[in-house]
Design an enzyme around this catalytic site. Structure first.
Site, PDB file in Angstrom:
ATOM      1  N   THR A  48      -4.072 -39.504 -17.215  1.00  0.00           N
ATOM      2  CA  THR A  48      -3.740 -38.169 -17.737  1.00  0.00           C
ATOM      3  C   THR A  48      -4.620 -37.808 -18.933  1.00  0.00           C
ATOM      4  OG1 THR A  48      -1.985 -39.186 -19.052  1.00  0.00           O
ATOM      5  CG2 THR A  48      -1.385 -38.307 -16.901  1.00  0.00           C
ATOM      6  N   ARG A  49      -5.923 -37.861 -18.708  1.00  0.00           N
ATOM      7  CA  ARG A  49      -6.885 -37.568 -19.772  1.00  0.00           C
ATOM      8  C   ARG A  49      -8.272 -37.529 -19.152  1.00  0.00           C
ATOM      9  NH1 ARG A  49      -9.080 -42.634 -20.143  1.00  0.00           N
ATOM     10  NH2 ARG A  49      -7.676 -44.351 -19.658  1.00  0.00           N
ATOM     11  N   LEU A  50      -9.237 -37.075 -19.932  1.00  0.00           N
ATOM     12  CA  LEU A  50     -10.631 -37.257 -19.551  1.00  0.00           C
ATOM     13  C   LEU A  50     -11.001 -38.719 -19.720  1.00  0.00           C
ATOM     14  CD1 LEU A  50     -12.345 -34.168 -21.231  1.00  0.00           C
ATOM     15  CD2 LEU A  50     -11.614 -34.427 -18.863  1.00  0.00           C
TER      16      LEU A  50
END
Length: 419
Positions: free
Chosen positions: A38-40
């Site tokens: 849930t992130r780059l």
């Protein structure tokens, strides 16, 4: 599939979906879901390079409640990008993390944290991008991830991207700790990676060509050390002929000894000035005509026999790192003055490692001294050198006076045992 996965769970925000792909005999591509973060992730500059979009900006806009700047069907891929993680680690030692100081950290021409130099999306991305959170002089500690920086290259196709990556890695100079830069160059130039024959067994399959190989040849490193020495001495020369440091003699030539240590092995090179003024570099039984021209910032244009080389040399004390197109080699240039007395510890002998003049004694008869304590200063080869006590003891007698010229091997003082 990634969009469907995000929609299925009602996900809003930046996220990375990972798959593993498996080619089949019929040419179809089977792929399998692995995970979603849930992130780059570290690789997001590759996506930015080939799509022309700033994903960090998108992340912030979505977090502020704004819609995505573009839809999936509006995205286009342009060119090819590859990212290399520059890590503080020792590939030849099982990729164990390395710690230490970034004494030297030099990059090729690049942009930082953006697609191109002017940030305009309609331009091709920069050829080289570096995203780093450290600077030259910083220390790499054991408390954080070992990654020093991300090196990203872009090309119109994969072949151009590979060529740019190899050139960028060649011009990445890090001194002070072990890194994976040389290993990455070997990967990039290896058969499997260069032909896109990729799978998770690549490293093990090409182990013979990826580990403990590819260092700069010793004769090239010796040429770099010799060129660096000549350039340093030329910078100290004055206008009068008496300050010349190029080995000129009225009759005959001159020969200078260069002692190098690579690991535990020692090698002796000689730089000779011949009767006609030309230079010759010898290493073991091999010899080459030698010329060197300083280009600035540690770079040297060198002719070693028939080889034309551009070498970059970084020296700190006896530690020397030489970078060239063929690889990198870190070694020590042994200063015999700095190690004076190490081989003469028995009997309290402190000897002159070469002819010179005594310009100071730092202890008097009767003084109690400890191993490593400075005892005398000599002037030799137009430089001052401090000689240290080879062991603990008491100065029994000074055998020369300040100002005396002494021959090589002369005992300068008597050092008696404390008993």
């Amino acid at each position: 599939a990634a969009v469907s996965a995000a929609q299925a769970v009602g996900y809003v925000g930046a996220g990375t979906v990972e798959f593993i792909a498996e080619p089949t005999v019929g040419g179809d591509l089977r792929f399998y879901f692995m995970e979603m973060n849930t992130r780059l992730q570290v690789e997001h500059p590759v996506s930015e390079a080939i799509t022309g979009h700033d994903l960090v900006e998108w992340q912030l806009r979505v977090a502020c409640g704004e819609p995505l700047p573009a839809r999936q069907d509006e995205l286009k891929i342009h060119g090819h990008a590859i990212e290399a993680r520059i890590c503080a680690e020792n590939p030849d030692g099982g990729f164990l993390p390395a710690t230490g100081s970034l004494d030297v950290m030099r990059w090729p021409a690049h942009v930082s944290f953006q697609r191109n130099a002017d940030a305009e999306r309609f331009h091709d991305p920069a050829a080289v991008r570096v995203d780093a959170g450290v600077r030259e002089g910083d220390a790499i500690s054991p408390y954080y991830d070992s990654m020093i920086a991300k090196l990203i290259v872009w090309g119109a196709d994969r072949a151009q991207a590979l060529a740019r990556l190899d050139a960028a890695l060649r011009d990445t100079h890090i001194v002070g700790l072990s890194t994976n830069v040389a290993f990455l160059r070997r990967v990039v130039n290896g058969r499997a990676f260069s032909t896109a024959d990729l799978d998770t067994a690549l490293i093990e399959r090409e182990r013979d060509t990826l580990f403990n190989t590819g260092a700069l040849p010793l004769e090239q490193a010796a040429a770099g050390v010799a060129a660096h020495t000549l350039a340093a001495e030329a910078a100290l020369e004055g206008a009068d002929p008496w300050s010349r440091r190029d080995g000129w003699r009225i009759f005959g030539g001159a020969r200078r000894r260069i002692e190098l240590q690579v690991g535990k092995a020692r090698h002796i090179a000689f730089l000779e000035r011949l009767h006609d003024g030309a230079l010759r570099l010898t290493l073991g039984e091999q010899g080459w005509r030698f010329t060197a021209r300083a280009l600035g910032e540690g770079r040297h244009d060198i002719l070693l026999g028939d080889q034309r080389l551009t070498l970059t040399v970084y020296a700190q004390g006896e530690k020397v790192a030489v970078f060239g197109a063929a690889g990198t080699l870190e070694l020590q240039e042994i200063d015999p003055i700095a190690h004076a007395g190490e081989g003469a510890a028995e009997g309290g002998r402190l000897t002159a490692p070469m002819p010179g003049k005594v310009i100071a004694f730092l202890a008097a008869a009767g003084d109690v001294v400890t191993s490593g304590q400075p005892l005398a200063v000599m002037e030799a080869m137009k430089m001052e050198h401090t000689l240290a006590a080879p062991r603990d003891g008491t100065v029994a007698e000074l055998l020369y006076a300040v100002g005396d010229q002494v021959p090589e091997g002369a005992e300068l003082l008597k050092l008696a045992s404390q008993e």
